[in-house]
Design a protein around this motif. Structure first.
Motif, PDB file in Angstrom:
ATOM      1  N   THR A 104       0.837  -1.191   0.000  1.00 23.67           N
ATOM      2  CA  THR A 104       0.000   0.000   0.000  1.00 23.67           C
ATOM      3  C   THR A 104       0.875   1.245   0.000  1.00 23.67           C
ATOM      4  O   THR A 104       2.007   1.236   0.476  1.00 23.67           O
ATOM      5  N   SER A 105       0.317   2.312  -0.531  1.00 26.41           N
ATOM      6  CA  SER A 105       1.092   3.550  -0.597  1.00 26.41           C
ATOM      7  C   SER A 105       1.184   4.195   0.786  1.00 26.41           C
ATOM      8  O   SER A 105       0.420   3.890   1.700  1.00 26.41           O
ATOM      9  N   THR A 106       2.115   5.090   0.912  1.00 25.83           N
ATOM     10  CA  THR A 106       2.325   5.782   2.176  1.00 25.83           C
ATOM     11  C   THR A 106       1.103   6.605   2.550  1.00 25.83           C
ATOM     12  O   THR A 106       0.708   6.657   3.719  1.00 25.83           O
ATOM     13  N   VAL A 107       0.486   7.232   1.576  1.00 24.64           N
ATOM     14  CA  VAL A 107      -0.703   8.054   1.838  1.00 24.64           C
ATOM     15  C   VAL A 107      -1.837   7.192   2.376  1.00 24.64           C
ATOM     16  O   VAL A 107      -2.532   7.583   3.324  1.00 24.64           O
ATOM     17  N   GLN A 108      -2.021   6.013   1.817  1.00 19.96           N
ATOM     18  CA  GLN A 108      -3.076   5.129   2.290  1.00 19.96           C
ATOM     19  C   GLN A 108      -2.811   4.658   3.720  1.00 19.96           C
ATOM     20  O   GLN A 108      -3.733   4.569   4.540  1.00 19.96           O
ATOM     21  N   ARG A 109      -1.572   4.366   4.037  1.00 15.71           N
ATOM     22  CA  ARG A 109      -1.234   3.932   5.390  1.00 15.71           C
ATOM     23  C   ARG A 109      -1.495   5.044   6.404  1.00 15.71           C
ATOM     24  O   ARG A 109      -2.053   4.815   7.480  1.00 15.71           O
ATOM     25  N   ALA A 117      -3.541   7.568   6.015  1.00 15.71           N
ATOM     26  CA  ALA A 117      -4.980   7.809   6.056  1.00 15.71           C
ATOM     27  C   ALA A 117      -5.673   6.777   6.946  1.00 15.71           C
ATOM     28  O   ALA A 117      -6.564   7.126   7.743  1.00 15.71           O
ATOM     29  N   ARG A 118      -5.278   5.526   6.840  1.00 13.91           N
ATOM     30  CA  ARG A 118      -5.856   4.486   7.696  1.00 13.91           C
ATOM     31  C   ARG A 118      -5.505   4.721   9.157  1.00 13.91           C
ATOM     32  O   ARG A 118      -6.339   4.549  10.049  1.00 13.91           O
ATOM     33  N   THR A 121      -7.550   7.698  10.416  1.00 19.66           N
ATOM     34  CA  THR A 121      -8.942   7.288  10.599  1.00 19.66           C
ATOM     35  C   THR A 121      -9.103   6.461  11.871  1.00 19.66           C
ATOM     36  O   THR A 121     -10.043   6.668  12.643  1.00 19.66           O
TER      37      THR A 121
END
Length: 52
Positions: free
Chosen positions: A5-10, A12-13, A16
């Motif tokens: 997964t991309s850094t942004v997705q990590r 963001a998770r 959240t």
């Protein structure tokens, strides 16, 4: 094979999950015992004792 997964997705998770955790803790802290609807029996007993 699993994709990375991309850094942004990590982030963001993680953000959240942190927000959900804080909201859950705030809601749990504000949930208190229910208030009694009638008079407190201990106070009634003291009142009757002092009126005699």
């Amino acid at each position: 094979m699993l994709e990375r997964t991309s850094t942004v997705q990590r982030y963001a998770r993680g953000l959240t999950a942190a927000v959900v955790t804080v909201v859950t803790l705030i809601l749990a802290a504000n949930a208190g015992p229910a208030r009694a609807t009638g008079p407190d029996p201990a106070h009634e007993q003291v009142r009757h004792t002092t009126q005699r």
